[in-house]
Motif scaffolding. Structure first.
Motif, PDB file in Angstrom:
ATOM      1  N   ASP A 130     -18.773  -6.294  13.318  1.00 45.37           N
ATOM      2  CA  ASP A 130     -17.426  -5.726  13.192  1.00 45.37           C
ATOM      3  C   ASP A 130     -17.196  -4.643  14.253  1.00 45.37           C
ATOM      4  O   ASP A 130     -16.132  -4.587  14.877  1.00 45.37           O
ATOM      5  CB  ASP A 130     -17.203  -5.138  11.795  1.00 45.37           C
ATOM      6  N   GLU A 171     -15.573 -12.756  22.677  1.00 45.24           N
ATOM      7  CA  GLU A 171     -15.557 -14.091  22.079  1.00 45.24           C
ATOM      8  C   GLU A 171     -16.817 -14.338  21.254  1.00 45.24           C
ATOM      9  O   GLU A 171     -16.748 -14.893  20.149  1.00 45.24           O
ATOM     10  CB  GLU A 171     -15.433 -15.151  23.172  1.00 45.24           C
ATOM     11  N   GLU A 174     -16.577 -12.282  18.030  1.00 46.59           N
ATOM     12  CA  GLU A 174     -15.616 -12.888  17.099  1.00 46.59           C
ATOM     13  C   GLU A 174     -16.188 -14.139  16.445  1.00 46.59           C
ATOM     14  O   GLU A 174     -15.970 -14.383  15.262  1.00 46.59           O
ATOM     15  CB  GLU A 174     -14.301 -13.204  17.815  1.00 46.59           C
ATOM     16  N   GLN A 175     -16.920 -14.933  17.214  1.00 48.25           N
ATOM     17  CA  GLN A 175     -17.534 -16.133  16.668  1.00 48.25           C
ATOM     18  C   GLN A 175     -18.586 -15.774  15.610  1.00 48.25           C
ATOM     19  O   GLN A 175     -18.632 -16.381  14.545  1.00 48.25           O
ATOM     20  CB  GLN A 175     -18.176 -16.969  17.780  1.00 48.25           C
ATOM     21  N   GLN A 177     -18.593 -13.069  13.850  1.00 46.52           N
ATOM     22  CA  GLN A 177     -17.831 -12.534  12.725  1.00 46.52           C
ATOM     23  C   GLN A 177     -17.313 -13.667  11.835  1.00 46.52           C
ATOM     24  O   GLN A 177     -17.388 -13.603  10.613  1.00 46.52           O
ATOM     25  CB  GLN A 177     -16.684 -11.683  13.248  1.00 46.52           C
ATOM     26  N   LYS A 178     -16.814 -14.729  12.451  1.00 45.45           N
ATOM     27  CA  LYS A 178     -16.339 -15.886  11.685  1.00 45.45           C
ATOM     28  C   LYS A 178     -17.471 -16.557  10.917  1.00 45.45           C
ATOM     29  O   LYS A 178     -17.302 -16.974   9.789  1.00 45.45           O
ATOM     30  CB  LYS A 178     -15.675 -16.903  12.609  1.00 45.45           C
ATOM     31  N   GLN A 179     -18.646 -16.648  11.530  1.00 43.15           N
ATOM     32  CA  GLN A 179     -19.796 -17.255  10.879  1.00 43.15           C
ATOM     33  C   GLN A 179     -20.224 -16.440   9.661  1.00 43.15           C
ATOM     34  O   GLN A 179     -20.661 -17.005   8.666  1.00 43.15           O
ATOM     35  CB  GLN A 179     -20.960 -17.382  11.851  1.00 43.15           C
ATOM     36  N   GLN A 180     -20.080 -15.134   9.742  1.00 40.64           N
ATOM     37  CA  GLN A 180     -20.472 -14.280   8.629  1.00 40.64           C
ATOM     38  C   GLN A 180     -19.534 -14.424   7.439  1.00 40.64           C
ATOM     39  O   GLN A 180     -19.912 -14.166   6.302  1.00 40.64           O
ATOM     40  CB  GLN A 180     -20.512 -12.810   9.052  1.00 40.64           C
ATOM     41  N   LEU A 181     -18.292 -14.842   7.701  1.00 39.20           N
ATOM     42  CA  LEU A 181     -17.320 -14.984   6.631  1.00 39.20           C
ATOM     43  C   LEU A 181     -17.521 -16.267   5.828  1.00 39.20           C
ATOM     44  O   LEU A 181     -16.928 -16.440   4.774  1.00 39.20           O
ATOM     45  CB  LEU A 181     -15.896 -14.927   7.193  1.00 39.20           C
ATOM     46  N   LYS A 182     -18.318 -17.174   6.352  1.00 40.06           N
ATOM     47  CA  LYS A 182     -18.533 -18.470   5.672  1.00 40.06           C
ATOM     48  C   LYS A 182     -19.390 -18.305   4.450  1.00 40.06           C
ATOM     49  O   LYS A 182     -20.205 -17.501   4.275  1.00 40.06           O
ATOM     50  CB  LYS A 182     -19.200 -19.458   6.637  1.00 40.06           C
TER      51      LYS A 182
END
Length: 182
Positions: A130, A171, A174-175, A177-182
């Motif tokens: 983050d 980038e 951010e990628q 970060q997206k993986q952590q939200l899964k």
């Protein structure tokens, strides 16, 4: 009685001076007041970029040691490699212009390091990624602003060369970060 009062005053003054030590950025900016070949805004940018670069390297080291995710550890190593190289280039350029750079991260950047120091594993991973997303957004904005408003061509050329790397880091963060939200 007078000697005791003088002694107390001197002790209080010494303590106050220690608590008001300028940070690394303040020291560099004070030394740079003598530099006339570069504008004040360009100097401020270079000093902040140096402090931020040192922070990125330190946080990358922390990621290598404190993360539970191999992807975050790899990202941390990328930060170490890329920002160490950029820091060296910045130091060399600054030296040719007589610019003094901070020797360690400034207070703002050190606070970011301190926030992550006690975290481990998944807690570290989330906070670090983050922070990297936010920090790289701010860095990209500062670098773009320097390109638009800066006066020194060597500094602007260096900025132009570093922007693609910062965008790539953004980038990557951010990628993750997206993986952590899964």
């Amino acid at each position: 009685m007078r000697n005791i009062a003088v002694g107390i005053f001197m002790a209080i003054s010494a303590i106050a001076c220690r608590n008001n030590k300028p940070d690394s950025i303040d020291k560099a900016e004070a030394a740079n007041k003598k530099v006339v070949s570069v504008s004040a805004d360009d100097l401020r940018f270079v000093v902040q970029a140096a402090s931020g670069g040192m922070m990125e390297v330190e946080l990358g080291r922390m990621a290598r040691e404190q993360s539970s995710s191999q992807a975050v550890k790899d990202f941390g190593q990328t930060m170490i490699d890329d920002h160490s190289a950029a820091n060296g280039e910045l130091r060399n350029m600054a030296a040719t212009k007589g610019i003094t750079l901070p020797q360690k991260p400034g207070e703002e950047h050190q606070e970011m390091i301190n926030k992550l120091a006690a975290k481990k594993g998944n807690d570290f991973d989330r906070a670090y990624i983050d922070m990297m997303v936010t920090d790289h957004e701010e860095d990209i904005d500062a670098y773009v602003n320097e390109l638009k408003t800066g006066n020194d061509m060597k500094i602007k050329t260096w900025v132009e060369q570093k922007l693609p790397t910062l965008r790539h880091h953004q980038e990557m963060a951010e990628q993750l970060q997206k993986q952590q939200l899964k």
